[in-house]
Design a protein around this motif. Structure first.
Motif, PDB file in Angstrom:
ATOM      1  N   GLY A   1       3.424   4.000  -0.642  1.00 53.32           N
ATOM      2  CA  GLY A   1       4.713   3.985  -1.323  1.00 53.32           C
ATOM      3  C   GLY A   1       5.198   2.588  -1.648  1.00 53.32           C
ATOM      4  O   GLY A   1       6.131   2.422  -2.431  1.00 53.32           O
ATOM      5  N   SER A   2       4.585   1.579  -1.069  1.00 49.51           N
ATOM      6  CA  SER A   2       5.029   0.214  -1.335  1.00 49.51           C
ATOM      7  C   SER A   2       4.418  -0.370  -2.606  1.00 49.51           C
ATOM      8  O   SER A   2       4.742  -1.506  -2.965  1.00 49.51           O
ATOM      9  CB  SER A   2       4.726  -0.681  -0.128  1.00 49.51           C
ATOM     10  OG  SER A   2       5.635  -0.387   0.906  1.00 49.51           O
TER      11      SER A   2
ATOM     12  N   SER B   1       6.423  -4.390   2.364  1.00 50.95           N
ATOM     13  CA  SER B   1       6.041  -3.553   3.503  1.00 50.95           C
ATOM     14  C   SER B   1       7.284  -3.237   4.318  1.00 50.95           C
ATOM     15  O   SER B   1       7.912  -4.149   4.859  1.00 50.95           O
ATOM     16  CB  SER B   1       4.997  -4.265   4.370  1.00 50.95           C
ATOM     17  OG  SER B   1       4.667  -3.467   5.475  1.00 50.95           O
ATOM     18  N   LYS B   2       7.609  -1.963   4.363  1.00 49.09           N
ATOM     19  CA  LYS B   2       8.816  -1.575   5.086  1.00 49.09           C
ATOM     20  C   LYS B   2       8.677  -1.888   6.576  1.00 49.09           C
ATOM     21  O   LYS B   2       9.559  -2.455   7.183  1.00 49.09           O
ATOM     22  CB  LYS B   2       9.101  -0.084   4.858  1.00 49.09           C
ATOM     23  CG  LYS B   2      10.434   0.312   5.391  1.00 49.09           C
ATOM     24  CD  LYS B   2      10.922   1.643   4.861  1.00 49.09           C
ATOM     25  CE  LYS B   2      12.308   1.876   5.440  1.00 49.09           C
ATOM     26  NZ  LYS B   2      12.800   3.192   5.207  1.00 49.09           N
ATOM     27  N   SER B   3       7.509  -1.523   7.123  1.00 48.50           N
ATOM     28  CA  SER B   3       7.287  -1.769   8.550  1.00 48.50           C
ATOM     29  C   SER B   3       6.942  -3.235   8.789  1.00 48.50           C
ATOM     30  O   SER B   3       7.195  -3.775   9.859  1.00 48.50           O
ATOM     31  CB  SER B   3       6.138  -0.894   9.045  1.00 48.50           C
ATOM     32  OG  SER B   3       4.949  -1.242   8.338  1.00 48.50           O
TER      33      SER B   3
ATOM     34  N   THR C   1       1.758  -2.996   8.348  1.00 47.03           N
ATOM     35  CA  THR C   1       0.621  -2.206   7.854  1.00 47.03           C
ATOM     36  C   THR C   1      -0.591  -3.124   7.676  1.00 47.03           C
ATOM     37  O   THR C   1      -0.507  -4.159   6.995  1.00 47.03           O
ATOM     38  CB  THR C   1       1.005  -1.537   6.517  1.00 47.03           C
ATOM     39  OG1 THR C   1       2.188  -0.774   6.752  1.00 47.03           O
ATOM     40  CG2 THR C   1      -0.091  -0.641   6.003  1.00 47.03           C
TER      41      THR C   1
ATOM     42  N   GLU D   1       1.630  13.316   0.790  1.00 43.91           N
ATOM     43  CA  GLU D   1       2.074  12.844   2.101  1.00 43.91           C
ATOM     44  C   GLU D   1       3.295  13.633   2.584  1.00 43.91           C
ATOM     45  O   GLU D   1       3.581  13.678   3.780  1.00 43.91           O
ATOM     46  CB  GLU D   1       2.405  11.341   2.023  1.00 43.91           C
ATOM     47  CG  GLU D   1       1.963  10.581   3.256  1.00 43.91           C
ATOM     48  CD  GLU D   1       1.991   9.074   3.085  1.00 43.91           C
ATOM     49  OE1 GLU D   1       0.898   8.488   3.021  1.00 43.91           O
ATOM     50  OE2 GLU D   1       3.068   8.476   3.019  1.00 43.91           O
TER      51      GLU D   1
ATOM     52  N   GLN E   1       0.616  10.821  -4.148  1.00 45.81           N
ATOM     53  CA  GLN E   1       1.030  10.345  -2.827  1.00 45.81           C
ATOM     54  C   GLN E   1       2.354  10.980  -2.408  1.00 45.81           C
ATOM     55  O   GLN E   1       2.525  11.403  -1.265  1.00 45.81           O
ATOM     56  CB  GLN E   1       1.162   8.826  -2.829  1.00 45.81           C
ATOM     57  CG  GLN E   1       1.306   8.269  -1.419  1.00 45.81           C
ATOM     58  CD  GLN E   1       2.529   7.406  -1.230  1.00 45.81           C
ATOM     59  OE1 GLN E   1       3.274   7.121  -2.165  1.00 45.81           O
ATOM     60  NE2 GLN E   1       2.742   6.981  -0.002  1.00 45.81           N
TER      61      GLN E   1
ATOM     62  N   GLY F   1       9.005   5.113   2.165  1.00 48.12           N
ATOM     63  CA  GLY F   1       8.129   4.402   1.230  1.00 48.12           C
ATOM     64  C   GLY F   1       7.895   5.144  -0.080  1.00 48.12           C
ATOM     65  O   GLY F   1       8.119   4.600  -1.166  1.00 48.12           O
ATOM     66  N   ARG F   2       7.471   6.411   0.003  1.00 49.12           N
ATOM     67  CA  ARG F   2       7.073   7.110  -1.225  1.00 49.12           C
ATOM     68  C   ARG F   2       8.260   7.535  -2.082  1.00 49.12           C
ATOM     69  O   ARG F   2       8.072   7.985  -3.202  1.00 49.12           O
ATOM     70  CB  ARG F   2       6.170   8.295  -0.898  1.00 49.12           C
ATOM     71  CG  ARG F   2       6.736   9.293   0.065  1.00 49.12           C
ATOM     72  CD  ARG F   2       5.653  10.266   0.512  1.00 49.12           C
ATOM     73  NE  ARG F   2       6.138  11.150   1.565  1.00 49.12           N
ATOM     74  CZ  ARG F   2       6.157  10.861   2.863  1.00 49.12           C
ATOM     75  NH1 ARG F   2       5.741   9.675   3.272  1.00 49.12           N
ATOM     76  NH2 ARG F   2       6.587  11.724   3.763  1.00 49.12           N
TER      77      ARG F   2
ATOM     78  N   ILE G   1       0.858  -1.205   0.000  1.00 48.26           N
ATOM     79  CA  ILE G   1       0.000   0.000   0.000  1.00 48.26           C
ATOM     80  C   ILE G   1       0.890   1.250   0.000  1.00 48.26           C
ATOM     81  O   ILE G   1       2.064   1.186   0.409  1.00 48.26           O
ATOM     82  CB  ILE G   1      -0.955  -0.016   1.235  1.00 48.26           C
ATOM     83  CG1 ILE G   1      -2.083   1.015   1.094  1.00 48.26           C
ATOM     84  CG2 ILE G   1      -0.197   0.214   2.534  1.00 48.26           C
ATOM     85  CD1 ILE G   1      -3.222   0.832   2.107  1.00 48.26           C
TER      86      ILE G   1
HETATM   87  O1  PA5 Z   1       5.425   6.792   2.005  1.00 51.61           O
HETATM   88  C1  PA5 Z   1       5.220   6.103   2.996  1.00 51.61           C
HETATM   89  O2  PA5 Z   1       6.079   5.961   3.884  1.00 51.61           O
HETATM   90  C2  PA5 Z   1       3.918   5.365   3.158  1.00 51.61           C
HETATM   91  O3  PA5 Z   1       3.022   5.669   2.154  1.00 51.61           O
HETATM   92  C3  PA5 Z   1       4.160   3.862   3.177  1.00 51.61           C
HETATM   93  O4  PA5 Z   1       4.755   3.467   1.978  1.00 51.61           O
HETATM   94  C4  PA5 Z   1       2.856   3.098   3.381  1.00 51.61           C
HETATM   95  O5  PA5 Z   1       2.207   3.548   4.528  1.00 51.61           O
HETATM   96  C5  PA5 Z   1       3.132   1.607   3.514  1.00 51.61           C
HETATM   97  O6  PA5 Z   1       3.968   1.337   4.591  1.00 51.61           O
HETATM   98  P1  PA5 Z   1       4.698  -0.041   4.729  1.00 51.61           P
HETATM   99  O7  PA5 Z   1       5.627  -0.218   3.582  1.00 51.61           O
HETATM  100  O8  PA5 Z   1       5.433   0.042   6.027  1.00 51.61           O
HETATM  101  O9  PA5 Z   1       3.648  -1.135   4.746  1.00 51.61           O
END
Ligand code: PA5
Length: 428
Positions: free
Chosen positions: A80-81, A140-142, A145, A283, A279, A202-203, A78
């Motif tokens: 940026g991912s 997913s970086k974290s 999510t 963001e 985005q 992410g973005r 989702i």
């Molecule tokens: O730009 C960002 O940091 C966010 O849009 C993330 O990409 C998004 O919330 C997804 O997070 P994650 O990759 O931790 O699941």
């Protein structure tokens, strides 16, 4: 790439523009010296300064092998991912009937019906009765999510049912080097892992494994894409005037009360690119009661929905047009003996030319409707041009947001909906 701020510049005085330009020049210094807020997140520049060819090669070879084996490739992520990969894939692959695996997006919302359809569709046999070969890239970086984690949980179970022990070899995880629940699963199950650098948010991560794996699986030349960005990086390190002018006019218009920037494109292939820009900018800049809300319009489709408002509605918006110079196809209008629709006057014209006239006409009309307009154009709809465009917007975002005295690289406001949602869901 070209940037023409001429129309927009007429809406601010020389002094106003110069003052904004000075702010943007200082902002560029903060980016380059890593002296601004959130400077630990500037890794998206470092990856272009020192390209890691070995990693590009590794991603390319790995993705090519998936491309030959997969009928379906699911991209689960989702924000940026996934938006960067979607932007490039939608821009550069055929609208219908692509050669390689069918690309399916998941994990970008919590719609149960959509996910149910995905789970059903991947299990359906092919026309010849054999079962589909499905691969899944969870990004997913974290690693935590909820939208992505829930979809992953459901699709993982389906793959385990479909392929038993082999399922692990079909799951690719792109995540942080360490920590998070995804890393625990990777260790336990032996999934193939690609790392998102810690200093890339992410973005800003489309040119890391986050975007590069899905883009390569879709059959796009990631080396050309990446080096398109490297060329832009090198060019703007020497002379960033194009980016500075764009950032400065945005800053000056922001000061004058402009609250909406409509990113308008006449090429439908670039609609998802608008989603990525939306985005990236939204963001990054929408904080502390500041920022210009990034909206997207796909023209000429949306001239029949949003066009009226842009032309005559409340004057608080600006518009950024994105054009492609080289025709995106050689399709011409046919000549017919039975000219019922009286369109023979267009016979022999390229659709690209007609679309271009529509764009120039729309610019003229919106200018007359008092809309400040920025015109951007890329030479062609190619991996190289898109790579350059990606870096242009990343740098523009960083400079513009710093010029507003905001940290571009965090997103504290996103936590608020999560907190409320988790409370309602009863999470500890
Ligand atoms: O730009 C960002 O940091 C966010 O849009 C993330 O990409 C998004 O919330 C997804 O997070 P994650 O990759 O931790 O699941």
């Amino acid at each position: 790439m070209l940037v023409d701020i001429g129309i927009a510049k007429a809406f601010v005085s020389k002094e106003e523009f110069e003052s904004s330009y000075t702010k943007c020049k200082n902002a560029l210094k903060q980016v380059k010296n890593k002296s601004g807020a959130g400077s630990e997140w500037l890794g998206w520049r470092d990856i272009l300064k020192k390209p890691n060819d070995a990693q590009l090669q590794e991603i390319d070879s790995f993705s090519r092998s998936i491309r030959t084996k997969a009928d379906i490739f699911i991209i689960c992520g989702i924000g940026g991912s996934y938006l960067g990969a979607k932007a490039v894939i939608d821009a550069l692959t055929p609208h219908f009937g692509c050669n390689g695996p069918e690309i399916i997006f998941a994990g970008h919302h919590m719609g149960g019906r959509y996910l149910k359809d995905v789970l059903k569709y991947i299990r359906l046999p092919k026309k010849d009765g054999s079962s589909k070969s499905v691969y899944l890239n969870v990004i997913s970086k974290s690693g935590s999510t909820l939208e992505t984690a829930l979809s992953f949980r459901m699709i993982r179970e389906a793959l385990e049912e479909m392929y038993g022990d082999e399922a692990s070899g079909r799951i690719i995880c792109t995540t942080s080097k360490e920590g998070g629940v995804l890393n625990a699963q990777i260790e336990e199950k032996g999934y193939r892992k690609f790392i998102i650098p810690n200093d890339v948010g992410g973005r800003f991560s489309v040119l890391t494994p986050v975007g590069l794996i899905p883009i390569a699986v879709a059959g796009i030349d990631i080396k050309t894409l990446f080096y398109g960005a490297v060329s832009a990086f090198n060019a703007y390190e020497k002379d960033a005037a194009l980016v500075l002018e764009h950032a400065a006019i945005r800053n000056a218009l922001h000061e004058k009360g402009i609250t909406i920037d409509v990113f308008s494109c006449f090429e439908p292939e670039l609609t998802s690119f608008g989603g990525w820009i939306q985005q990236l900018m939204g963001e990054s800049e929408g904080k502390n009661g500041k920022g210009i809300f990034p909206a997207i319009a796909a023209f000429s489709t949306d001239l029949h929905s949003l066009g009226q408002f842009i032309q005559q509605g409340k004057r608080s918006l600006m518009e950024t047009f994105l054009a492609v110079e080289k025709p995106t196809s050689n399709l011409k209008v046919n000549e017919l003996d039975e000219d019922y629709d009286k369109l023979n006057y267009l016979a022999g014209e390229l659709f690209h030319e007609i679309n271009t006239k529509a764009r120039i006409g729309t610019t003229e009309a919106h200018k007359n409707g008092n809309v400040p307009i920025i015109n951007l154009s890329i030479p062609s709809l190619s991996a190289e041009s898109l790579g350059g465009l990606i870096y242009f917007f990343e740098l523009l975002t960083a400079i513009f947001v710093y010029s507003l005295d905001i940290n571009p690289f965090n997103q504290p406001g996103v936590e608020d909906y999560k907190k409320a949602m988790y409370r309602l869901l009863g999470k500890d």
